[in-house]
Design an enzyme around this catalytic site. Structure first.
Site, PDB file in Angstrom:
ATOM      1  N   LYS A   1       0.967  -1.094  -0.006  1.00  0.00           N
ATOM      2  CA  LYS A   1      -0.056   0.269  -0.041  1.00  0.00           C
ATOM      3  C   LYS A   1       0.817   1.180   0.031  1.00  0.00           C
ATOM      4  O   LYS A   1       2.148   1.219   0.111  1.00  0.00           O
ATOM      5  CB  LYS A   1      -0.836   0.015   1.158  1.00  0.00           C
TER       6      LYS A   1
ATOM      7  N   TYR B   1     -11.443  -4.201  -3.954  1.00  0.00           N
ATOM      8  CA  TYR B   1     -12.124  -4.422  -2.853  1.00  0.00           C
ATOM      9  C   TYR B   1     -13.412  -4.683  -2.789  1.00  0.00           C
ATOM     10  O   TYR B   1     -14.239  -4.364  -1.806  1.00  0.00           O
ATOM     11  CB  TYR B   1     -11.665  -3.233  -1.724  1.00  0.00           C
TER      12      TYR B   1
ATOM     13  N   PHE C   1     -15.869   0.788   6.542  1.00  0.00           N
ATOM     14  CA  PHE C   1     -14.111   1.525   6.219  1.00  0.00           C
ATOM     15  C   PHE C   1     -14.028   1.452   4.851  1.00  0.00           C
ATOM     16  O   PHE C   1     -13.027   1.944   4.437  1.00  0.00           O
ATOM     17  CB  PHE C   1     -13.256   0.447   7.122  1.00  0.00           C
TER      18      PHE C   1
ATOM     19  N   ARG D   1       0.382 -13.864   4.154  1.00  0.00           N
ATOM     20  CA  ARG D   1      -0.488 -13.420   5.099  1.00  0.00           C
ATOM     21  C   ARG D   1      -0.105 -13.377   6.534  1.00  0.00           C
ATOM     22  O   ARG D   1      -0.123 -12.693   7.206  1.00  0.00           O
ATOM     23  CB  ARG D   1      -1.936 -14.166   4.850  1.00  0.00           C
TER      24      ARG D   1
ATOM     25  N   ARG E   1       3.136  -5.688   9.411  1.00  0.00           N
ATOM     26  CA  ARG E   1       2.227  -4.710   9.747  1.00  0.00           C
ATOM     27  C   ARG E   1       2.788  -4.237  11.135  1.00  0.00           C
ATOM     28  O   ARG E   1       2.607  -3.178  11.480  1.00  0.00           O
ATOM     29  CB  ARG E   1       0.819  -5.409   9.853  1.00  0.00           C
TER      30      ARG E   1
ATOM     31  N   ASN F   1      -1.918  -0.174   6.871  1.00  0.00           N
ATOM     32  CA  ASN F   1      -1.458  -1.063   7.122  1.00  0.00           C
ATOM     33  C   ASN F   1      -0.549  -2.143   6.237  1.00  0.00           C
ATOM     34  O   ASN F   1      -0.775  -3.304   6.359  1.00  0.00           O
ATOM     35  CB  ASN F   1      -2.491  -1.779   7.736  1.00  0.00           C
TER      36      ASN F   1
ATOM     37  N   HIS G   1      -1.556  -5.876   1.421  1.00  0.00           N
ATOM     38  CA  HIS G   1      -2.949  -6.707   1.301  1.00  0.00           C
ATOM     39  C   HIS G   1      -2.435  -7.990   0.684  1.00  0.00           C
ATOM     40  O   HIS G   1      -1.290  -8.330   0.066  1.00  0.00           O
ATOM     41  CB  HIS G   1      -3.772  -6.185   0.379  1.00  0.00           C
TER      42      HIS G   1
ATOM     43  N   GLU H   1      -7.374 -11.373  -8.101  1.00  0.00           N
ATOM     44  CA  GLU H   1      -6.537 -10.356  -7.925  1.00  0.00           C
ATOM     45  C   GLU H   1      -5.271 -10.239  -8.868  1.00  0.00           C
ATOM     46  O   GLU H   1      -4.928  -9.378  -9.372  1.00  0.00           O
ATOM     47  CB  GLU H   1      -6.102 -10.250  -6.567  1.00  0.00           C
TER      48      GLU H   1
HETATM   49  O1  CDP Z   1      -6.192  -7.368   4.581  1.00  0.00           O
HETATM   50  P1  CDP Z   1      -6.641  -8.349   5.461  1.00  0.00           P
HETATM   51  O2  CDP Z   1      -7.222  -9.373   4.447  1.00  0.00           O
HETATM   52  O3  CDP Z   1      -6.156  -9.054   6.663  1.00  0.00           O
HETATM   53  O4  CDP Z   1      -8.132  -7.981   6.060  1.00  0.00           O
HETATM   54  P2  CDP Z   1      -9.545  -7.695   5.697  1.00  0.00           P
HETATM   55  O5  CDP Z   1     -10.447  -8.012   6.891  1.00  0.00           O
HETATM   56  O6  CDP Z   1      -9.849  -8.320   4.333  1.00  0.00           O
HETATM   57  O7  CDP Z   1      -9.856  -6.211   5.324  1.00  0.00           O
HETATM   58  C1  CDP Z   1      -9.130  -5.320   4.194  1.00  0.00           C
HETATM   59  C2  CDP Z   1      -8.638  -4.182   4.832  1.00  0.00           C
HETATM   60  O8  CDP Z   1      -9.650  -3.217   5.181  1.00  0.00           O
HETATM   61  C3  CDP Z   1      -7.641  -4.327   5.639  1.00  0.00           C
HETATM   62  O9  CDP Z   1      -6.559  -4.463   5.465  1.00  0.00           O
HETATM   63  C4  CDP Z   1      -7.504  -3.013   6.498  1.00  0.00           C
HETATM   64  O10 CDP Z   1      -6.783  -2.115   5.900  1.00  0.00           O
HETATM   65  C5  CDP Z   1      -9.047  -2.646   6.159  1.00  0.00           C
HETATM   66  N1  CDP Z   1      -9.740  -2.899   7.280  1.00  0.00           N
HETATM   67  C6  CDP Z   1     -10.340  -1.881   8.149  1.00  0.00           C
HETATM   68  O11 CDP Z   1      -9.978  -0.581   8.183  1.00  0.00           O
HETATM   69  N2  CDP Z   1     -11.138  -1.874   9.715  1.00  0.00           N
HETATM   70  C7  CDP Z   1     -11.439  -3.135   9.702  1.00  0.00           C
HETATM   71  N3  CDP Z   1     -12.273  -3.409  10.815  1.00  0.00           N
HETATM   72  C8  CDP Z   1     -11.368  -4.251   8.952  1.00  0.00           C
HETATM   73  C9  CDP Z   1     -10.245  -3.878   7.624  1.00  0.00           C
HETATM   74 MG    MG Z   2      -8.800  -9.568   3.000  1.00  0.00          MG
END
Ligand code: CDP
Ligand code: MG
Length: 374
Positions: free
Chosen positions: A97, A135, A143, A171, A191, A201, A204, A215
């Site tokens: 990012k 996304y 969010f 991951r 992270r 963060n 992805h 993707e």
């Molecule tokens: O990135 P990851 O797959 O670990 O998490 P996700 O649940 O798929 O969410 C995608 C992205 O959304 C995250 O990397 C965060 O930047 C954002 N996010 C957030 O801002 N607040 C949350 N409660 C959950 C996700």
């Molecule tokens: Mg995700």
């Protein structure tokens, strides 16, 4: 019976302008190879020892060089090979990012030390509509707007990672989505080390094989020209190529770190698989001038390379000085902190190419980012 791995391989024959197909056999016991011409049904290369191929290079999707022919491994040739070499190899998308694009070298170091390899990479600026598509699974989440806004706020680097269990390894390297949680629960994760908050963060990673396929197609589409565009700006710039030998030795992260630490701005970054005809064309000016020309061509098309646009006033001159003398022996004696002194093997495998003449900076950057990026 002796183990034998079999592949279906393609080679583009530039003289005949034909794609030729071979069965490629590899015998791990003595490291020998054998090739069979599929169309003409005859032996093309009798079983010969060839020490430049290693078992870890042999998987579908990779390119290998066999006696100067660049072969694309397109299928496993039999069940034994697929079971033995293909079972756990995965491809996944890793997206860096905008908050940490300048930390790309450190992140690549972690990726390589986890036994993953980078098979594609591209720096790009996503529009908010592209970020929204990427996304789309989070469309209804609170969010979503902030996430899309942030991911399209500056350059990102998309990469295809490959290796055993690539998806879960990446991951795990990333760690929990919230950096505060990551610092408590996974302090070694990316992270935890580089993240700011839930949105900023670091990166992805695809969370299923289906998501990875979608993707990867988004960033690296099978139809050329349909993906997000590169970030090259073509002014006040010079061209740097991290050569294939350095990529396969896992030096990419270290070289990018050295470049950033020296204060150079990387304004575009992309991996390319250069074929022989393009390598010859790119190096044309060295033909008949530099004795290493044929070996330079062979090196440049021996595997993926990473091309950078380095942006800044006077960069062709200052960056060239930072790369150091082309001969690593001389570099190590006279300029021990230059890229060549640190990462070269010899005059051809000398870590990086950099633009020689200031007036060629823009032209060389254009060759890759305008012409070859299609
Ligand atoms: O990135 P990851 O797959 O670990 O998490 P996700 O649940 O798929 O969410 C995608 C992205 O959304 C995250 O990397 C965060 O930047 C954002 N996010 C957030 O801002 N607040 C949350 N409660 C959950 C996700
Ligand atoms: Mg995700």
């Amino acid at each position: 019976m002796e183990d034998r791995f079999a592949f279906l391989a393609e080679w583009y024959d530039p003289t005949a302008a034909l794609l030729r197909r071979y069965q490629l056999f590899y015998y791990p016991k003595d490291g020998s190879v054998e090739m069979f011409d599929v169309k003409n049904q005859r032996i093309f290369l009798r079983r010969t020892k060839y020490d430049k191929i290693h078992q870890e290079d042999l998987f579908v999707g990779n390119r290998v060089n066999v006696f100067s022919r660049q072969l694309n491994l397109i299928e496993y040739g039999d069940q034994f090979t697929a079971n033995k070499l293909g079972s756990k190899k995965e491809r996944t998308l890793a997206l860096i990012k905008p908050d940490v694009v300048t930390k790309i070298g450190d992140i690549l170091e972690l990726i390589y030390s986890s036994n993953l390899i980078v098979t594609k990479a591209k720096m790009t600026n996503l529009t908010s509509s592209q970020a929204g598509d990427l996304y789309m699974e989070h469309q209804t989440k609170p969010f979503f707007t902030n996430l899309v806004q942030f991911v399209s706020s500056g350059p990102v680097v998309a990469m295809e990672l490959m290796g055993d269990e690539a998806m879960s390894i990446w991951r795990r390297l990333l760690g929990p989505a919230d950096p505060a949680v990551a610092r408590r629960e996974a302090p070694q994760s990316v992270r935890a080390q580089f993240g700011t908050d839930g949105i900023k963060n670091v990166g992805h990673g695809s969370d299923s094989l289906a998501a990875a396929a979608r993707e990867l197609e988004f960033f690296f589409p099978s139809t050329i020209g349909y993906g997000p565009s590169n970030t090259a700006i073509y002014t006040d710039c010079t061209c740097c190529i991290i050569k294939p030998h350095a990529i396969s030795e896992g030096l990419t992260g270290k070289i990018l770190n050295s470049i950033s630490a020296a204060g150079f701005e990387i304004s575009a970054l992309q991996m390319f698989n250069v074929d022989r005809a393009n390598a010859e064309e790119f190096y044309e000016v060295y033909k008949g001038v530099v004795t290493e020309y044929p070996s330079m061509v062979t090196e440049l098309c021996s595997g993926p390379c990473m091309v950078l646009e380095i942006h800044g006033t006077d960069t062709p001159k200052t960056f060239r000085e930072f790369c150091g003398p082309a001969d690593p022996e001389i570099a190590r004696h006279l300029r021990p902190t230059t890229l060549r002194a640190l990462y070269s093997k010899d005059k051809v495998k000398n870590a990086v190419h950099c633009t020689d003449l200031p007036e060629d900076g823009v032209l060389e950057v254009q060759y890759f980012f305008k012409i070859l990026d299609g």
